[in-house]
Design an enzyme around this catalytic site. Structure first.
Site, short mmCIF file in Angstrom:
data_model
loop_
_atom_site.label_atom_id
_atom_site.label_comp_id
_atom_site.label_asym_id
_atom_site.label_seq_id
_atom_site.Cartn_x
_atom_site.Cartn_y
_atom_site.Cartn_z
N HIS A 34 0.63 -1.16 -0.35
CA HIS A 34 0.18 -0.30 -0.09
C HIS A 34 0.36 1.42 0.19
O HIS A 34 0.53 2.68 -0.39
CB HIS A 34 -0.73 0.37 1.31
CG HIS A 34 -2.21 -1.26 1.61
ND1 HIS A 34 -1.95 -2.06 2.02
CD2 HIS A 34 -3.41 -1.33 0.64
CE1 HIS A 34 -3.25 -2.38 1.85
NE2 HIS A 34 -3.74 -2.59 1.29
N VAL A 175 4.37 -5.05 -5.15
CA VAL A 175 5.10 -5.89 -4.16
C VAL A 175 5.85 -6.84 -3.57
O VAL A 175 5.00 -7.76 -3.47
CB VAL A 175 5.51 -4.60 -2.99
CG1 VAL A 175 6.22 -4.40 -2.12
CG2 VAL A 175 5.17 -3.30 -3.94
#
Ligand code: PAF
Length: 281
Positions: A34, A175
Site C-alpha cells: 500500500h 510489491v
C-alpha cells in the site's frame, strides 16, 4: 502538512477544496505494498487522498469480513510517512445511506464472473459499487490500484471508461517479500509452515515466465510443476491476454494464479510474452 481525517462527505469536501486529487482506495491493514501505491500516487495530484473502508458488500456470508484486520492507528502512521494529505474513513452509513438491500449497484458484466468472480460471485459487484461511490465522494482526477488484484484493476479500468467516470486509472506493480510472496493484508493468516509453502505461488509464476519462449503449454506445465512440488492445488492457473481474454501466440500475456494455502486464498499474476505456439497445440 499534517494529515486530515475526514469521516463525512462535508469534511472530505472541506479538506480537498478545488485541488487536483490523486486517490488510493484501501481497506486498511496497510503494508509496504500500500505504501508503494501511496508513493506512486503522491506526485499525481495536488492533494493525495487515501480511503480506509472495509467494504461489507464485497464479502460474501461466511467470508472474513468480521475478522478482516483493522489497524487504523498504524494505518494513519503509514499514510503520514507516504505523504497522504487526507484519510477518508467513512462510516458504513455514509457509504450505504439507504442500506444494502436498496442500494443501486454496478454490474461487472461477463468479466466479473470468471476467475475470482467464479469463486466469489458477488465480490466484484461489491468492489465496483464501492469504488464508484468512493469516486463520487472523493472526485479524484487519478486513482491508483495494485496490479496484484489484476482482475479488480482491469474491471475498474473498464468501469471508469465505460461509465465515463473521468478518472484516470493507474496500475502499480506488485510489491513482494524477499522470497517473492506478493504482499497482502491476508498474509497474516498464514501459519509458519504455510508461509514457507506460500513462496511456491510466485515461484510458479517465475517458472512460467522462464518457459514463455517455448509457448503457452510449456508456461502452464512449468508453473503447475512448481505448485505440485509444494503440494498446492490452484483454484485456477490461467494464461490470458492483458485484458483477460484469450492469449495470442507471440503476444503479451498475463499468467494468473489463485490458490488456498492454509487459511488464506493467495492471488498473484505477472506479465509475460509467450512464444508462437498455440495454446493446446
Ligand atoms: O483492493 C482493495 O483493497 C478493495 O477491493 C478496494 C479497491 C479498496 C475496494 O474496497
Amino acid at each position: 502538512m499534517s494529515i486530515t481525517i475526514a469521516r463525512t462527505r462535508a469534511e472530505l469536501a472541506a479538506a480537498v477544496g478545488d485541488a487536483t486529487v490523486a486517490f488510493v482506495p484501501t481497506m486498511g491493514a496497510l503494508h509496504d505494498g500500500h505504501v508503494q501505491l501511496l508513493k506512486h500516487a503522491r506526485p499525481l495530484g495536488e492533494v493525495l487522498v487515501a480511503s480506509i473502508f472495509v467494504n461489507p458488500t464485497q464479502f460474501a456470508p461466511g467470508e472474513d469480513f468480521e475478522d478482516y484486520p483493522r489497524t487504523f492507528d498504524a494505518d494513519l502512521e503509514r499514510c503520514a510517512e507516504a505523504g497522504v494529505d487526507v484519510v477518508f474513513a467513512p462510516a458504513v452509513e455514509t457509504m450505504y445511506p439507504s442500506g444494502f438491500d436498496t442500494t443501486i449497484t454496478v454490474d461487472p458484466g461477463p468479466l466479473g464472473s470468471i476467475l475470482e468472480g467464479a469463486a466469489r460471485p458477488t465480490h466484484f459487484r461489491g468492489v465496483l459499487t464501492v469504488v464508484a461511490k468512493l469516486f463520487g465522494l472523493v472526485r479524484p482526477d487519478v486513482a491508483v490500484f495494485g496490479e496484484k488484484d489484476y482482475q479488480q484493476l482491469t474491471l475498474i479500468r473498464q468501469m471508469s471508461r465505460e461509465l465515463a467516470l473521468d478518472v484516470e486509472i493507474v496500475g502499480c506493480p506488485t510489491v513482494r517479500e524477499a522470497d517473492g510472496l506478493a504482499m497482502s493484508s491476508r498474509n497474516i493468516y498464514l501459519t509458519a509452515d504455510d508461509r514457507v509453502r506460500a513462496a511456491a505461488v510466485s515461484a510458479a509464476l517465475r517458472a512460467g515466465v522462464a518457459a514463455g519462449p517455448e509457448g503457452a503449454d510449456a508456461v502452464l506445465d512449468a508453473a503447475h510443476a512448481v505448485l505440485d512440488a509444494a503440494g498446492i492445488t490452484p483454484d485456477y492457473l490461467v494464461l490470458t491476454n492483458p485484458e483477460l481474454g484469450d492469449p495470442e501466440p507471440g503476444q503479451e500475456a498475463r499468467l494468473l494464479v489463485a490458490a488456498r494455502v492454509g487459511k488464506p486464498r493467495l492471488l498473484d499474476n505477472c506479465a509475460l510474452t509467450i512464444g508462437a505456439t498455440k495454446l493446446g497445440s
